[in-house]
Design a protein around this motif. Structure first.
Motif, PDB file in Angstrom:
ATOM      1  N   GLY A  65      -3.740  19.193  -4.851  1.00  0.00           N
ATOM      2  CA  GLY A  65      -2.475  18.489  -4.688  1.00  0.00           C
ATOM      3  C   GLY A  65      -1.305  19.341  -5.108  1.00  0.00           C
ATOM      4  O   GLY A  65      -0.205  19.210  -4.612  1.00  0.00           O
ATOM      5  N   TYR A  66      -1.582  20.265  -6.024  1.00  0.00           N
ATOM      6  CA  TYR A  66      -0.600  21.217  -6.537  1.00  0.00           C
ATOM      7  C   TYR A  66       0.546  20.555  -7.311  1.00  0.00           C
ATOM      8  O   TYR A  66       0.800  20.885  -8.450  1.00  0.00           O
ATOM      9  N   LEU A  67       1.262  19.647  -6.702  1.00  0.00           N
ATOM     10  CA  LEU A  67       2.416  19.034  -7.353  1.00  0.00           C
ATOM     11  C   LEU A  67       2.231  17.555  -7.628  1.00  0.00           C
ATOM     12  O   LEU A  67       3.137  16.898  -8.138  1.00  0.00           O
ATOM     13  N   GLY A  68       1.064  17.011  -7.298  1.00  0.00           N
ATOM     14  CA  GLY A  68       0.868  15.588  -7.528  1.00  0.00           C
ATOM     15  C   GLY A  68      -0.508  15.108  -7.125  1.00  0.00           C
ATOM     16  O   GLY A  68      -1.383  15.892  -6.752  1.00  0.00           O
ATOM     17  N   GLN A  69      -0.684  13.811  -7.223  1.00  0.00           N
ATOM     18  CA  GLN A  69      -1.929  13.178  -6.801  1.00  0.00           C
ATOM     19  C   GLN A  69      -1.774  12.650  -5.381  1.00  0.00           C
ATOM     20  O   GLN A  69      -0.707  12.170  -4.996  1.00  0.00           O
ATOM     21  N   ILE A  70      -2.845  12.735  -4.634  1.00  0.00           N
ATOM     22  CA  ILE A  70      -2.843  12.237  -3.267  1.00  0.00           C
ATOM     23  C   ILE A  70      -3.934  11.174  -3.139  1.00  0.00           C
ATOM     24  O   ILE A  70      -5.086  11.406  -3.518  1.00  0.00           O
ATOM     25  N   PHE A  71      -3.557  10.025  -2.627  1.00  0.00           N
ATOM     26  CA  PHE A  71      -4.501   8.936  -2.409  1.00  0.00           C
ATOM     27  C   PHE A  71      -4.560   8.609  -0.918  1.00  0.00           C
ATOM     28  O   PHE A  71      -3.523   8.363  -0.296  1.00  0.00           O
ATOM     29  N   LEU A  72      -5.754   8.634  -0.367  1.00  0.00           N
ATOM     30  CA  LEU A  72      -5.959   8.183   1.014  1.00  0.00           C
ATOM     31  C   LEU A  72      -6.452   6.739   0.926  1.00  0.00           C
ATOM     32  O   LEU A  72      -7.548   6.482   0.436  1.00  0.00           O
ATOM     33  N   VAL A  73      -5.624   5.815   1.384  1.00  0.00           N
ATOM     34  CA  VAL A  73      -5.886   4.396   1.159  1.00  0.00           C
ATOM     35  C   VAL A  73      -6.086   3.666   2.487  1.00  0.00           C
ATOM     36  O   VAL A  73      -5.281   3.806   3.410  1.00  0.00           O
ATOM     37  N   ASN A  74      -7.157   2.893   2.545  1.00  0.00           N
ATOM     38  CA  ASN A  74      -7.412   2.037   3.712  1.00  0.00           C
ATOM     39  C   ASN A  74      -7.153   0.587   3.318  1.00  0.00           C
ATOM     40  O   ASN A  74      -7.720   0.082   2.354  1.00  0.00           O
ATOM     41  N   ILE A  75      -6.261  -0.061   4.060  1.00  0.00           N
ATOM     42  CA  ILE A  75      -5.857  -1.434   3.764  1.00  0.00           C
ATOM     43  C   ILE A  75      -6.249  -2.323   4.939  1.00  0.00           C
ATOM     44  O   ILE A  75      -6.022  -1.970   6.101  1.00  0.00           O
ATOM     45  N   LYS A  76      -6.825  -3.487   4.637  1.00  0.00           N
ATOM     46  CA  LYS A  76      -7.230  -4.406   5.702  1.00  0.00           C
ATOM     47  C   LYS A  76      -6.769  -5.823   5.407  1.00  0.00           C
ATOM     48  O   LYS A  76      -6.556  -6.209   4.253  1.00  0.00           O
ATOM     49  N   ASP A  77      -6.602  -6.558   6.491  1.00  0.00           N
ATOM     50  CA  ASP A  77      -6.299  -7.986   6.396  1.00  0.00           C
ATOM     51  C   ASP A  77      -7.624  -8.736   6.438  1.00  0.00           C
ATOM     52  O   ASP A  77      -8.309  -8.729   7.456  1.00  0.00           O
ATOM     53  N   PRO A  78      -8.024  -9.389   5.347  1.00  0.00           N
ATOM     54  CA  PRO A  78      -9.328 -10.067   5.319  1.00  0.00           C
ATOM     55  C   PRO A  78      -9.411 -11.254   6.284  1.00  0.00           C
ATOM     56  O   PRO A  78     -10.500 -11.723   6.587  1.00  0.00           O
ATOM     57  N   TYR A  79      -8.262 -11.714   6.764  1.00  0.00           N
ATOM     58  CA  TYR A  79      -8.244 -12.877   7.651  1.00  0.00           C
ATOM     59  C   TYR A  79      -7.897 -12.510   9.095  1.00  0.00           C
ATOM     60  O   TYR A  79      -7.714 -13.385   9.938  1.00  0.00           O
ATOM     61  N   GLY A  80      -7.813 -11.231   9.370  1.00  0.00           N
ATOM     62  CA  GLY A  80      -7.482 -10.800  10.724  1.00  0.00           C
ATOM     63  C   GLY A  80      -8.052  -9.418  11.005  1.00  0.00           C
ATOM     64  O   GLY A  80      -8.924  -8.936  10.291  1.00  0.00           O
ATOM     65  N   GLU A  81      -7.528  -8.781  12.049  1.00  0.00           N
ATOM     66  CA  GLU A  81      -8.046  -7.481  12.458  1.00  0.00           C
ATOM     67  C   GLU A  81      -7.115  -6.330  12.078  1.00  0.00           C
ATOM     68  O   GLU A  81      -7.428  -5.173  12.318  1.00  0.00           O
ATOM     69  N   LYS A  82      -5.971  -6.634  11.491  1.00  0.00           N
ATOM     70  CA  LYS A  82      -5.022  -5.579  11.149  1.00  0.00           C
ATOM     71  C   LYS A  82      -5.552  -4.701  10.021  1.00  0.00           C
ATOM     72  O   LYS A  82      -6.185  -5.186   9.084  1.00  0.00           O
ATOM     73  N   GLN A  83      -5.277  -3.409  10.140  1.00  0.00           N
ATOM     74  CA  GLN A  83      -5.601  -2.489   9.065  1.00  0.00           C
ATOM     75  C   GLN A  83      -4.571  -1.365   9.058  1.00  0.00           C
ATOM     76  O   GLN A  83      -3.895  -1.107  10.055  1.00  0.00           O
ATOM     77  N   LEU A  84      -4.480  -0.703   7.934  1.00  0.00           N
ATOM     78  CA  LEU A  84      -3.464   0.326   7.743  1.00  0.00           C
ATOM     79  C   LEU A  84      -4.076   1.477   6.963  1.00  0.00           C
ATOM     80  O   LEU A  84      -4.691   1.269   5.923  1.00  0.00           O
ATOM     81  N   ASP A  85      -3.922   2.695   7.496  1.00  0.00           N
ATOM     82  CA  ASP A  85      -4.410   3.889   6.810  1.00  0.00           C
ATOM     83  C   ASP A  85      -3.213   4.698   6.361  1.00  0.00           C
ATOM     84  O   ASP A  85      -2.405   5.151   7.184  1.00  0.00           O
ATOM     85  N   ILE A  86      -3.090   4.881   5.053  1.00  0.00           N
ATOM     86  CA  ILE A  86      -1.911   5.557   4.506  1.00  0.00           C
ATOM     87  C   ILE A  86      -2.292   6.685   3.564  1.00  0.00           C
ATOM     88  O   ILE A  86      -3.410   6.734   3.041  1.00  0.00           O
ATOM     89  N   VAL A  87      -1.334   7.578   3.365  1.00  0.00           N
ATOM     90  CA  VAL A  87      -1.458   8.652   2.375  1.00  0.00           C
ATOM     91  C   VAL A  87      -0.361   8.439   1.339  1.00  0.00           C
ATOM     92  O   VAL A  87       0.816   8.363   1.694  1.00  0.00           O
ATOM     93  N   VAL A  88      -0.755   8.319   0.090  1.00  0.00           N
ATOM     94  CA  VAL A  88       0.208   8.154  -0.994  1.00  0.00           C
ATOM     95  C   VAL A  88       0.291   9.469  -1.762  1.00  0.00           C
ATOM     96  O   VAL A  88      -0.713   9.956  -2.281  1.00  0.00           O
ATOM     97  N   LYS A  89       1.479  10.047  -1.798  1.00  0.00           N
ATOM     98  CA  LYS A  89       1.708  11.299  -2.535  1.00  0.00           C
ATOM     99  C   LYS A  89       2.541  10.962  -3.760  1.00  0.00           C
ATOM    100  O   LYS A  89       3.703  10.567  -3.643  1.00  0.00           O
ATOM    101  N   ALA A  90       1.943  11.100  -4.931  1.00  0.00           N
ATOM    102  CA  ALA A  90       2.615  10.720  -6.177  1.00  0.00           C
ATOM    103  C   ALA A  90       2.773  11.941  -7.080  1.00  0.00           C
ATOM    104  O   ALA A  90       1.813  12.672  -7.326  1.00  0.00           O
ATOM    105  N   ALA A  91       3.975  12.166  -7.582  1.00  0.00           N
ATOM    106  CA  ALA A  91       4.259  13.329  -8.415  1.00  0.00           C
ATOM    107  C   ALA A  91       3.528  13.256  -9.753  1.00  0.00           C
ATOM    108  O   ALA A  91       3.344  12.180 -10.317  1.00  0.00           O
ATOM    109  N   PHE A  92       3.132  14.419 -10.258  1.00  0.00           N
ATOM    110  CA  PHE A  92       2.565  14.483 -11.601  1.00  0.00           C
ATOM    111  C   PHE A  92       3.616  14.055 -12.617  1.00  0.00           C
ATOM    112  O   PHE A  92       4.790  14.409 -12.511  1.00  0.00           O
ATOM    113  N   LYS A  93       3.187  13.330 -13.645  1.00  0.00           N
ATOM    114  CA  LYS A  93       4.106  12.856 -14.678  1.00  0.00           C
ATOM    115  C   LYS A  93       4.061  13.688 -15.952  1.00  0.00           C
ATOM    116  O   LYS A  93       4.967  13.596 -16.779  1.00  0.00           O
ATOM    117  N   ASP A  94       3.017  14.487 -16.094  1.00  0.00           N
ATOM    118  CA  ASP A  94       2.855  15.299 -17.306  1.00  0.00           C
ATOM    119  C   ASP A  94       4.048  16.242 -17.471  1.00  0.00           C
ATOM    120  O   ASP A  94       4.323  17.079 -16.611  1.00  0.00           O
TER     121      ASP A  94
END
Length: 208
Positions: A39-68
């Motif tokens: 990540g070099y400058l932060g944490q990277i999260f690959l997140v899969n989000i779904k609607d439990p009551y439907g067919e919608k889903q979302l695939d996202i990348v979260v890039k969060a800066a290091f806090k240290d």
């Protein structure tokens, strides 16, 4: 999953993005993170989000800066994130309007959609569309780029910089404003003693 849940701000941003994309009662079904050093400058999260009551889903990348603070002292983390935020929120929309104005038929296709940003100190973050489900793959950084990849990269860079020249010619005030919003990250890195020493060490190795 636990590293993501530990950050209240990130989970709040993910909830906002989910609702904005029509998933009100979202469920996170999968979270993958980058390995140490990737990540070099932060944490990277690959997140899969779904609607439990439907067919919608979302695939996202979260890039969060290091806090240290120790890491943030050595690396221009905030400046790097502000550069990227500036690109997605200001530079890219300006270039897209330029395309519309001139009737460009093949528009920008080499950047993911930016869904959310945060410029708050210690909470710098971007949420982007994950392009992997669309067939894109990350090139192995241990391999040498072949000619086709180099040509593709240079053509995209050429087009990107070409837009800059058009904007500077047709709307210099906007060009000036956008330029002032960009920081020279490499210049900042070279100011740090750690990197200056490492560069000297590598130069000595090369000479010997």
């Amino acid at each position: 999953m636990e590293a993501l849940k530990a950050s209240a701000s990130l989970t709040s941003h993910i909830e906002t993005v989910s609702k904005e994309n029509g998933i009100n009662n979202y469920v996170i079904t999968d979270v993958q993170t980058n390995k140490k050093g990737e990540g070099y400058l932060g944490q990277i999260f690959l997140v899969n989000i779904k609607d439990p009551y439907g067919e919608k889903q979302l695939d996202i990348v979260v890039k969060a800066a290091f806090k240290d603070e120790k890491v943030r002292t050595i690396l221009p983390i905030r400046m790097s994130f502000l550069n990227e935020i500036h690109f997605y929120t200001d530079v890219l929309p300006t270039f897209q309007k330029l395309e519309e104005k001139h009737g460009v038929s093949i528009q920008f296709q080499f950047v993911p959609k930016c869904l959310k940003v945060s410029a708050k100190v210690q909470e710098e973050m971007l949420i982007l569309e994950n392009l992997k489900p669309s067939g894109f793959e990350i090139f192995d950084k241990k391999l040498v780029l072949d000619e086709d990849h180099v040509r593709l990269i240079l053509k995209k860079y050429g087009r990107f910089h070409g837009y800059s020249f058009v904007l500077r010619d047709q709307n210099p005030a906007v060009f000036e404003r956008l330029s002032k919003g960009c920081c020279n990250i490499y210049e900042e890195i070279l100011k740090e003693e750690f990197f200056a020493n490492r560069r000297a060490e590598m130069a000595n190795v090369a000479q010997n």
